[in-house]
Design an enzyme around this catalytic site. Structure first.
Site, short mmCIF file in Angstrom:
data_model
loop_
_atom_site.label_atom_id
_atom_site.label_comp_id
_atom_site.label_asym_id
_atom_site.label_seq_id
_atom_site.Cartn_x
_atom_site.Cartn_y
_atom_site.Cartn_z
N VAL A 140 0.85 -1.18 0.00
CA VAL A 140 0.00 0.00 0.00
C VAL A 140 0.89 1.24 0.00
O VAL A 140 1.81 1.36 0.81
CB VAL A 140 -0.93 0.02 1.23
CG1 VAL A 140 -1.82 1.27 1.20
CG2 VAL A 140 -1.80 -1.23 1.26
N LYS A 141 0.61 2.16 -0.93
CA LYS A 141 1.43 3.37 -1.05
C LYS A 141 0.86 4.48 -0.19
O LYS A 141 -0.32 4.83 -0.29
CB LYS A 141 1.50 3.84 -2.51
CG LYS A 141 2.36 2.97 -3.40
CD LYS A 141 2.38 3.47 -4.83
CE LYS A 141 3.49 4.47 -5.07
NZ LYS A 141 3.66 4.76 -6.52
N ILE A 142 1.73 5.03 0.65
CA ILE A 142 1.36 6.15 1.53
C ILE A 142 2.36 7.27 1.28
O ILE A 142 3.57 7.03 1.32
CB ILE A 142 1.40 5.72 3.01
CG1 ILE A 142 0.36 4.62 3.28
CG2 ILE A 142 1.17 6.92 3.93
CD1 ILE A 142 0.39 4.07 4.69
#
Length: 370
Positions: A140-142
């Protein structure tokens, strides 16, 4: 047959990830072919990539019609489409994931960029995407915004693998590393198996040269003009030195003993934007062990054709890299302002792409409903 330049890059310790994904790539077998012939061992996505994919061709029409028949909202349709693509890509990479013990075979999906300033909303969306895709090789890209930093810690503490995106400065990168290590410590306390939690820190490269070169041109002195094209690679080399420094010592070794893996640096934005520079420079000049280079296909093809991979071009370069930044400051560049500008523009670009994505999907839903 694999390409010799790309094989040399892989053997030097660089994981090649494709910076693109679309339903067409998946349906035609193009992505599988890149895995087989171009040493591609992972994929990154972002709102711009999905906005582009959705605006072209007919690959999504059938799914859009199904969702329109269910009277799905635009937001729900975007989520269904993007998570479907990512889930299918995760399945395509499962053999790579298994063969590399989870290090590669990764597919990244970004939280809604409009949440970059909201820690709690970012956490909630990241955990929701993790459950929705339901694949162990998802990342998941944050974004590494100030509000994103605590979200990184919390999401990793829940056992989720994270790709931290939009990192421009070494100072912010140090905060990202601290957030990652704190997250692992909490994950350990929460009873998670640390060996299953992986992370990369996406350090943007070419945009640094684009912004600083523009300012050097405006200054216009011989000293300023001589520094063009040096900042981005120097910045990345300083980042790698920070990585080496951070993942050492008693605190980190205690986590390693519990199964932890270091957060790898990822070179992002490696497509060359200035035609005056070699189109493979952000690959050739950033070869070092235990990093990822995520490339658009144009850059991947350029490296395959005429890349100059000669081994490690990063280790030991921190002192010289710092001299570049000292010279930039002396020439009149406000480095802090450069990084603030780049982060702000980075979030704004992804927000704009997200709005374009929503607009495109709204139009397609309306068309499907007749």
């Amino acid at each position: 047959m694999s390409n010799p330049n790309l094989t040399a890059l892989s053997e030097a310790g660089v994981s090649i990830w494709l910076d693109d994904l679309s339903r067409e790539r998946l349906n035609t077998g193009n992505l599988a072919e890149l895995v087989a012939t171009k040493n591609v061992v992972g994929v990154t996505t972002n709102p711009t990539i999905f906005a582009s994919a959705l605006s072209k061709g007919e690959s999504y029409d059938e799914q859009v019609r199904e969702l329109a028949a269910r009277d799905a909202s635009t937001e729900a349709t975007v989520k269904e489409i993007t998570t479907t693509d990512v889930r299918v890509a995760c399945d395509l990479f499962r053999d790579v994931y298994a063969a590399t013990d989870g290090v590669d075979g990764r597919v990244s999906l970004e939280v809604d960029p409009r949440l970059a300033g909201d820690t709690e909303a970012t956490i909630a969306e990241a955990l929701d995407l993790w459950k929705t895709v339901d694949r162990p090789n998802l990342m998941v890209k944050i974004p590494a915004s100030l509000e994103g930093i605590p979200a990184i810690t919390k999401v990793i503490a829940e056992g989720v693998s994270v790709n931290v995106t939009l990192i421009f400065s070494v100072e912010r990168y140090r905060h990202v590393i601290e957030a990652f290590i704190a997250g692992l410590e909490q994950a350990k306390a929460n009873g998670h198996d640390l060996s299953t939690i992986h992370s990369v820190a996406s350090f943007f490269v070419s945009r640094v040269d684009t912004e600083i070169d523009k300012r050097l041109n405006a200054i216009g002195t011989p000293e300023a003009l001589a520094l063009r094209g040096q900042a981005a690679i120097a910045n990345a080399r300083l980042a790698y030195a920070a990585y080496e420094e951070a993942f050492a010592g008693d605190r980190w070794e205690a986590l390693v003993a519990a199964g932890a893996r270091a957060q790898r640096p990822l070179w992002a934005s490696t497509g060359v934007k200035d035609p005056a520079y070699s189109d493979t420079r952000y690959v050739d000049e950033l070869v070092v062990e235990n990093v990822v280079n995520t490339m658009p296909e144009k850059t991947l093809d350029a490296v395959a054709d005429h890349g100059n991979v000669v081994g490690d071009t990063v280790t030991g370069g921190a002192e010289e890299a710092q001299e570049v930044f000292d010279a930039l400051v002396e020439a009149g560049i406000d480095i802090d302002d450069v990084f603030v500008t780049l982060e702000t523009e980075g979030v704004e670009k992804f927000e704009k792409s997200w709005e374009e994505l929503l607009e495109t999907v709204t139009g397609q839903l309306d068309k499907a409903k007749g």
